[in-house]
Design a protein around this motif. Structure first.
Motif, PDB file in Angstrom:
ATOM      1  N   LYS A  78      -3.104 -35.708 -40.664  1.00 43.93           N
ATOM      2  CA  LYS A  78      -4.429 -36.260 -40.286  1.00 43.93           C
ATOM      3  C   LYS A  78      -4.633 -36.630 -38.805  1.00 43.93           C
ATOM      4  CE  LYS A  78      -6.045 -36.744 -44.481  1.00 43.93           C
ATOM      5  NZ  LYS A  78      -7.341 -36.368 -44.809  1.00 43.93           N
ATOM      6  N   VAL A  79      -3.421 -37.211 -38.115  1.00 48.94           N
ATOM      7  CA  VAL A  79      -3.542 -37.426 -36.742  1.00 48.94           C
ATOM      8  C   VAL A  79      -4.062 -36.366 -36.156  1.00 48.94           C
ATOM      9  CG1 VAL A  79      -2.375 -38.197 -34.674  1.00 48.94           C
ATOM     10  CG2 VAL A  79      -1.828 -39.429 -36.704  1.00 48.94           C
ATOM     11  N   GLN A  80      -3.414 -35.120 -36.432  1.00 50.97           N
ATOM     12  CA  GLN A  80      -3.806 -33.869 -35.506  1.00 50.97           C
ATOM     13  C   GLN A  80      -5.336 -33.590 -35.769  1.00 50.97           C
ATOM     14  OE1 GLN A  80      -1.103 -30.804 -37.066  1.00 50.97           O
ATOM     15  NE2 GLN A  80       0.633 -31.598 -35.546  1.00 50.97           N
ATOM     16  N   GLU A  81      -5.735 -33.750 -36.948  1.00 55.97           N
ATOM     17  CA  GLU A  81      -7.157 -33.389 -37.312  1.00 55.97           C
ATOM     18  C   GLU A  81      -8.108 -34.245 -36.594  1.00 55.97           C
ATOM     19  OE1 GLU A  81      -7.275 -33.692 -41.677  1.00 55.97           O
ATOM     20  OE2 GLU A  81      -6.413 -31.825 -41.946  1.00 55.97           O
ATOM     21  N   LYS A  82      -7.738 -35.520 -36.494  1.00 62.93           N
ATOM     22  CA  LYS A  82      -8.553 -36.657 -36.068  1.00 62.93           C
ATOM     23  C   LYS A  82      -8.505 -36.226 -34.411  1.00 62.93           C
ATOM     24  CE  LYS A  82     -10.043 -39.481 -39.369  1.00 62.93           C
ATOM     25  NZ  LYS A  82     -11.119 -39.665 -39.485  1.00 62.93           N
ATOM     26  N   LEU A  83      -7.400 -36.168 -33.901  1.00 61.63           N
ATOM     27  CA  LEU A  83      -7.365 -35.608 -32.564  1.00 61.63           C
ATOM     28  C   LEU A  83      -8.135 -34.284 -32.313  1.00 61.63           C
ATOM     29  CD1 LEU A  83      -6.027 -36.370 -29.851  1.00 61.63           C
ATOM     30  CD2 LEU A  83      -4.022 -35.055 -30.227  1.00 61.63           C
ATOM     31  N   GLU A  84      -7.909 -33.466 -32.893  1.00 62.14           N
ATOM     32  CA  GLU A  84      -8.826 -32.026 -32.677  1.00 62.14           C
ATOM     33  C   GLU A  84     -10.265 -32.344 -32.999  1.00 62.14           C
ATOM     34  OE1 GLU A  84      -9.454 -28.058 -35.161  1.00 62.14           O
ATOM     35  OE2 GLU A  84      -7.332 -29.044 -35.343  1.00 62.14           O
ATOM     36  N   ASP A  85     -10.776 -33.119 -33.980  1.00 56.43           N
ATOM     37  CA  ASP A  85     -11.978 -33.636 -33.914  1.00 56.43           C
ATOM     38  C   ASP A  85     -12.654 -34.266 -32.913  1.00 56.43           C
ATOM     39  OD1 ASP A  85     -12.067 -32.378 -36.573  1.00 56.43           O
ATOM     40  OD2 ASP A  85     -12.016 -34.130 -37.489  1.00 56.43           O
ATOM     41  N   SER A  86     -11.641 -35.085 -32.305  1.00 58.19           N
ATOM     42  CA  SER A  86     -12.175 -36.138 -31.047  1.00 58.19           C
ATOM     43  C   SER A  86     -12.303 -35.205 -29.789  1.00 58.19           C
ATOM     44  CB  SER A  86     -11.372 -37.172 -30.946  1.00 58.19           C
ATOM     45  OG  SER A  86      -9.943 -36.978 -30.566  1.00 58.19           O
ATOM     46  N   ARG A 197      -4.699 -25.894 -31.626  1.00 56.69           N
ATOM     47  CA  ARG A 197      -3.657 -26.434 -32.511  1.00 56.69           C
ATOM     48  C   ARG A 197      -2.273 -25.526 -31.979  1.00 56.69           C
ATOM     49  NH1 ARG A 197      -7.447 -26.024 -36.793  1.00 56.69           N
ATOM     50  NH2 ARG A 197      -6.960 -24.033 -37.101  1.00 56.69           N
ATOM     51  N   LYS A 198      -2.686 -24.391 -31.820  1.00 47.97           N
ATOM     52  CA  LYS A 198      -1.554 -23.648 -31.160  1.00 47.97           C
ATOM     53  C   LYS A 198      -0.964 -24.257 -29.788  1.00 47.97           C
ATOM     54  CE  LYS A 198      -0.498 -19.028 -29.364  1.00 47.97           C
ATOM     55  NZ  LYS A 198      -0.817 -17.664 -28.919  1.00 47.97           N
TER      56      LYS A 198
END
Length: 206
Positions: A78-86, A197-198
């Motif tokens: 979830k943190v990664q997704e939020k960071l990615e989205d932001s 992500r990579k």
């Protein structure tokens, strides 16, 4: 013959006291045996309950560890997704908007697309270009000048407040357009996300 006190005492001892003593000793012996049995069984049951409680505690701990690991993994995702989205989408959106806000660049892209659409669709279909209403002043005169001939028969230019940047192009009346606006942001975000992500969420080497 009269019995003496000694005879009476001996008889009482043999017939009453001795059997009573033996019976009492047997009762005491049986009670001790039963007591030992109860203590042994209670001890065995206590050991069994202790082992069962230990096993249940270990099972509970393992389940809690597994649940915590899953929860931690989901939290990280979830943190990664939020960071990615932001990061990814706002960055892509900013760059695409900046690029498409350049009138010269947009004019060139639209000219190429209108030309290619005309080649593939022919003159029997009118090409529809949707542009941001905020760009009317900058682009209207250019379209009139550049596509005066096409605009009379095969090209329709519409300015709309439903588009904030970029443009859409398609065949009039179909309701379907190639989206060079939010669509580009979505496409490039999907393209950049795996690379983000990579490089930012590298898995630790085991």
């Amino acid at each position: 013959m009269a019995k003496t006190l000694g005879d009476i005492t001996t008889e009482l001892t043999e017939k009453v006291l001795s059997p009573a003593k033996a019976e009492a000793e047997k009762i005491i012996s049986d009670a001790n045996a039963k007591y030992e049995k109860i203590i042994t069984e209670a001890g065995n049951e206590a050991v069994k309950l202790k082992e069962q409680a230990k096993k249940e505690a270990e099972d509970t701990r393992r389940q809690m560890d597994a649940d915590l690991a899953i929860a931690a993994g989901n939290f990280i995702i979830k943190v990664q997704e939020k960071l990615e989205d932001s990061i990814v989408e706002p960055t892509v959106s900013k760059e695409i908007k900046t690029t498409l806000d350049n009138e010269k660049f947009m004019e060139k892209i639209i000219e190429i697309l209108v030309t290619e659409f005309g080649k593939n669709r022919g003159d029997e279909h009118r090409i529809e270009v949707l542009l941001p209403g905020s760009k009317r002043v900058e682009l209207e005169s250019w379209f009139i000048e550049k596509f005066r001939e096409k605009a009379e028969k095969s090209l329709v230019i519409r300015f709309t407040d439903k588009i904030s940047f970029g443009f859409k192009i398609g065949i009039e009346g179909t309701g379907s357009h190639f989206n060079f606006s939010e669509g580009l942001v979505e496409v490039f975000s999907e393209f950049c996300s795996p690379r983000f992500r990579k490089y930012f969420f590298k898995e630790e080497e085991k």
